[in-house]
Design a protein around this motif. Sequence first.
Motif, PDB file in Angstrom:
ATOM      1  N   PRO A  97       0.848  -1.237   0.036  1.00  0.00           N
ATOM      2  CA  PRO A  97      -0.017   0.091  -0.057  1.00  0.00           C
ATOM      3  C   PRO A  97       0.764   1.162  -0.209  1.00  0.00           C
ATOM      4  CG  PRO A  97      -0.098  -1.222   2.099  1.00  0.00           C
ATOM      5  CD  PRO A  97       0.836  -2.022   1.209  1.00  0.00           C
ATOM      6  N   CYS A  98       0.220   2.284  -0.704  1.00  0.00           N
ATOM      7  CA  CYS A  98       1.075   3.527  -0.553  1.00  0.00           C
ATOM      8  C   CYS A  98       0.963   4.264   0.695  1.00  0.00           C
ATOM      9  CB  CYS A  98       0.573   4.633  -1.772  1.00  0.00           C
ATOM     10  SG  CYS A  98      -0.981   5.021  -1.470  1.00  0.00           S
ATOM     11  N   GLY A  99       1.684   5.301   1.022  1.00  0.00           N
ATOM     12  CA  GLY A  99       1.680   6.031   2.090  1.00  0.00           C
ATOM     13  C   GLY A  99       0.157   6.461   2.384  1.00  0.00           C
ATOM     14  N   ARG A 100      -0.381   6.763   1.704  1.00  0.00           N
ATOM     15  CA  ARG A 100      -1.871   7.360   1.941  1.00  0.00           C
ATOM     16  C   ARG A 100      -2.662   6.166   2.261  1.00  0.00           C
ATOM     17  NH1 ARG A 100      -6.614   7.566  -1.285  1.00  0.00           N
ATOM     18  NH2 ARG A 100      -8.001   9.542  -0.631  1.00  0.00           N
ATOM     19  N   CYS A 101      -2.429   5.197   1.711  1.00  0.00           N
ATOM     20  CA  CYS A 101      -3.442   3.945   2.023  1.00  0.00           C
ATOM     21  C   CYS A 101      -3.117   3.441   3.399  1.00  0.00           C
ATOM     22  CB  CYS A 101      -3.421   2.901   0.919  1.00  0.00           C
ATOM     23  SG  CYS A 101      -4.228   3.378  -0.543  1.00  0.00           S
ATOM     24  N   ARG A 102      -1.588   3.388   3.495  1.00  0.00           N
ATOM     25  CA  ARG A 102      -1.207   3.018   5.074  1.00  0.00           C
ATOM     26  C   ARG A 102      -1.985   3.860   6.313  1.00  0.00           C
ATOM     27  NH1 ARG A 102       4.986   1.290   4.147  1.00  0.00           N
ATOM     28  NH2 ARG A 102       4.712   0.539   1.851  1.00  0.00           N
ATOM     29  N   GLN A 103      -2.067   5.226   5.840  1.00  0.00           N
ATOM     30  CA  GLN A 103      -2.748   5.876   6.925  1.00  0.00           C
ATOM     31  C   GLN A 103      -4.267   5.810   6.689  1.00  0.00           C
ATOM     32  OE1 GLN A 103      -1.321   8.027   9.134  1.00  0.00           O
ATOM     33  NE2 GLN A 103      -3.494   8.334   9.834  1.00  0.00           N
ATOM     34  N   ILE A 104      -5.023   5.634   5.762  1.00  0.00           N
ATOM     35  CA  ILE A 104      -6.236   5.148   5.693  1.00  0.00           C
ATOM     36  C   ILE A 104      -6.804   3.809   6.527  1.00  0.00           C
ATOM     37  CG2 ILE A 104      -8.411   4.802   4.273  1.00  0.00           C
ATOM     38  CD1 ILE A 104      -7.231   6.879   2.369  1.00  0.00           C
ATOM     39  N   LEU A 105      -5.694   2.795   6.143  1.00  0.00           N
ATOM     40  CA  LEU A 105      -5.866   1.530   6.914  1.00  0.00           C
ATOM     41  C   LEU A 105      -5.632   1.805   8.282  1.00  0.00           C
ATOM     42  CD1 LEU A 105      -3.811  -0.542   4.353  1.00  0.00           C
ATOM     43  CD2 LEU A 105      -6.311  -0.935   5.007  1.00  0.00           C
ATOM     44  N   ASN A 106      -4.546   2.781   8.805  1.00  0.00           N
ATOM     45  CA  ASN A 106      -4.639   3.057  10.131  1.00  0.00           C
ATOM     46  C   ASN A 106      -5.711   3.571  10.944  1.00  0.00           C
ATOM     47  OD1 ASN A 106      -2.862   3.262  12.696  1.00  0.00           O
ATOM     48  ND2 ASN A 106      -3.485   5.461  12.265  1.00  0.00           N
ATOM     49  N   GLU A 107      -6.572   4.165  10.180  1.00  0.00           N
ATOM     50  CA  GLU A 107      -8.021   4.750  10.647  1.00  0.00           C
ATOM     51  C   GLU A 107      -8.681   3.490  11.228  1.00  0.00           C
ATOM     52  OE1 GLU A 107     -10.504   8.079  11.455  1.00  0.00           O
ATOM     53  OE2 GLU A 107      -8.338   7.873  11.085  1.00  0.00           O
ATOM     54  N   ALA A 108      -9.058   2.504  10.186  1.00  0.00           N
ATOM     55  CA  ALA A 108      -9.573   1.215  10.434  1.00  0.00           C
ATOM     56  C   ALA A 108      -8.972   0.240  11.521  1.00  0.00           C
ATOM     57  CB  ALA A 108      -9.877   0.302   9.287  1.00  0.00           C
ATOM     58  N   SER A 134       1.358  -1.903  11.569  1.00  0.00           N
ATOM     59  CA  SER A 134       2.404  -0.909  12.458  1.00  0.00           C
ATOM     60  C   SER A 134       3.780  -1.011  11.889  1.00  0.00           C
ATOM     61  CB  SER A 134       2.281  -1.351  14.097  1.00  0.00           C
ATOM     62  OG  SER A 134       2.513  -2.736  14.155  1.00  0.00           O
ATOM     63  N   ALA A 135       4.198  -1.981  11.427  1.00  0.00           N
ATOM     64  CA  ALA A 135       5.663  -2.382  10.864  1.00  0.00           C
ATOM     65  C   ALA A 135       5.780  -1.314   9.459  1.00  0.00           C
ATOM     66  CB  ALA A 135       5.820  -3.732  10.655  1.00  0.00           C
ATOM     67  N   LEU A 136       4.605  -1.480   8.800  1.00  0.00           N
ATOM     68  CA  LEU A 136       4.439  -0.580   7.568  1.00  0.00           C
ATOM     69  C   LEU A 136       4.350   0.794   7.716  1.00  0.00           C
ATOM     70  CD1 LEU A 136       2.407  -2.731   5.257  1.00  0.00           C
ATOM     71  CD2 LEU A 136       4.856  -2.624   5.108  1.00  0.00           C
ATOM     72  N   LEU A 137       3.672   1.161   8.740  1.00  0.00           N
ATOM     73  CA  LEU A 137       3.453   2.608   9.227  1.00  0.00           C
ATOM     74  C   LEU A 137       3.780   2.945  10.729  1.00  0.00           C
ATOM     75  CD1 LEU A 137       2.329   5.371   8.203  1.00  0.00           C
ATOM     76  CD2 LEU A 137       0.147   4.623   9.040  1.00  0.00           C
ATOM     77  N   PRO A 138       4.986   2.735  10.940  1.00  0.00           N
ATOM     78  CA  PRO A 138       5.284   3.016  12.614  1.00  0.00           C
ATOM     79  C   PRO A 138       4.998   4.590  12.873  1.00  0.00           C
ATOM     80  CG  PRO A 138       7.403   3.037  11.307  1.00  0.00           C
ATOM     81  CD  PRO A 138       6.323   2.855  10.367  1.00  0.00           C
ATOM     82  N   HIS A 139       4.751   4.775  14.215  1.00  0.00           N
ATOM     83  CA  HIS A 139       4.223   5.939  14.738  1.00  0.00           C
ATOM     84  C   HIS A 139       3.223   6.718  14.063  1.00  0.00           C
ATOM     85  CE1 HIS A 139       7.978   5.143  16.733  1.00  0.00           C
ATOM     86  NE2 HIS A 139       8.860   4.993  15.544  1.00  0.00           N
ATOM     87  N   ALA A 140       2.201   5.838  13.631  1.00  0.00           N
ATOM     88  CA  ALA A 140       1.105   6.520  13.110  1.00  0.00           C
ATOM     89  C   ALA A 140       0.169   7.640  13.990  1.00  0.00           C
ATOM     90  CB  ALA A 140      -0.030   5.084  12.587  1.00  0.00           C
ATOM     91  N   PHE A 141      -0.336   8.166  13.150  1.00  0.00           N
ATOM     92  CA  PHE A 141      -1.504   9.448  13.614  1.00  0.00           C
ATOM     93  C   PHE A 141      -2.606   8.865  13.303  1.00  0.00           C
ATOM     94  CE2 PHE A 141      -4.063  13.124  13.443  1.00  0.00           C
ATOM     95  CZ  PHE A 141      -3.675  13.784  14.788  1.00  0.00           C
ATOM     96  N   GLY A 142      -3.454   8.952  14.251  1.00  0.00           N
ATOM     97  CA  GLY A 142      -4.851   8.388  14.192  1.00  0.00           C
ATOM     98  C   GLY A 142      -5.854   8.822  15.209  1.00  0.00           C
ATOM     99  N   PRO A 143      -7.094   8.065  15.075  1.00  0.00           N
ATOM    100  CA  PRO A 143      -8.215   8.736  16.019  1.00  0.00           C
ATOM    101  C   PRO A 143      -7.665   8.838  17.607  1.00  0.00           C
ATOM    102  CG  PRO A 143      -9.014   6.931  14.682  1.00  0.00           C
ATOM    103  CD  PRO A 143      -7.659   7.286  14.255  1.00  0.00           C
ATOM    104  N   ALA A 144      -6.827   7.803  18.132  1.00  0.00           N
ATOM    105  CA  ALA A 144      -6.302   7.834  19.349  1.00  0.00           C
ATOM    106  C   ALA A 144      -5.461   9.250  19.759  1.00  0.00           C
ATOM    107  CB  ALA A 144      -5.423   6.795  19.748  1.00  0.00           C
ATOM    108  N   ASN A 145      -4.854   9.812  18.864  1.00  0.00           N
ATOM    109  CA  ASN A 145      -4.275  11.062  18.941  1.00  0.00           C
ATOM    110  C   ASN A 145      -4.943  12.275  19.042  1.00  0.00           C
ATOM    111  OD1 ASN A 145      -2.477   9.298  16.780  1.00  0.00           O
ATOM    112  ND2 ASN A 145      -1.126  10.320  18.429  1.00  0.00           N
ATOM    113  N   LEU A 146      -6.429  11.969  18.994  1.00  0.00           N
ATOM    114  CA  LEU A 146      -7.154  13.289  18.973  1.00  0.00           C
ATOM    115  C   LEU A 146      -8.132  13.350  20.148  1.00  0.00           C
ATOM    116  CD1 LEU A 146      -8.642  13.219  15.111  1.00  0.00           C
ATOM    117  CD2 LEU A 146      -6.937  14.809  16.271  1.00  0.00           C
TER     118      LEU A 146
END
Length: 148
Positions: A97-108, A134-146
């Motif tokens: 997955p591209c970076g954008r998709c990794r972020q969108i997957l992180n939301e789910a 989490s290995a593909l997108l370490p230190h992700a930003f998401g709902p938990a950060n809000l």
Amino acid sequence: MTEIDPVPLITAARAAAVHAHAPYSRFAVGAALLLSDGSIVTGANFENASYGLSLCAETVALATANGQGRLRDVVAIGIAGGAITTDGARGREPIFPCGRCRQILNEAAQLGRRDLIVHSAGMEGDAIATHSLSALLPHAFGPANLDL
């Protein structure tokens, strides 16, 4: 990492990739989401002449799951793709997955309070790469950060 059989997801992703609308990149991608009840939701990339409006297969599949009220139920994803030739999509190397998709997957993943399993493959062959999101997108930003 939880053991999830990648073969049904990759098979479904390859079948979805056949429906890709990719006249500009000539690269078909299919995605298959495994939901907590064992059902599978698929999507294919959908390009647009205004390139920025194109949608990746992962985004299409996640939007479909969301439309069914199932975004929190995503457990894993299979992704497959390759270059479109006169004989269909070809390619043996796993795609990711591209970076954008990794972020969108992180939301789910964060909504479902789990680390998603990502299975990646080409359109042909037996090579399947498996990673946690989490290995593909370490230190992700998401709902938990809000602080929701």
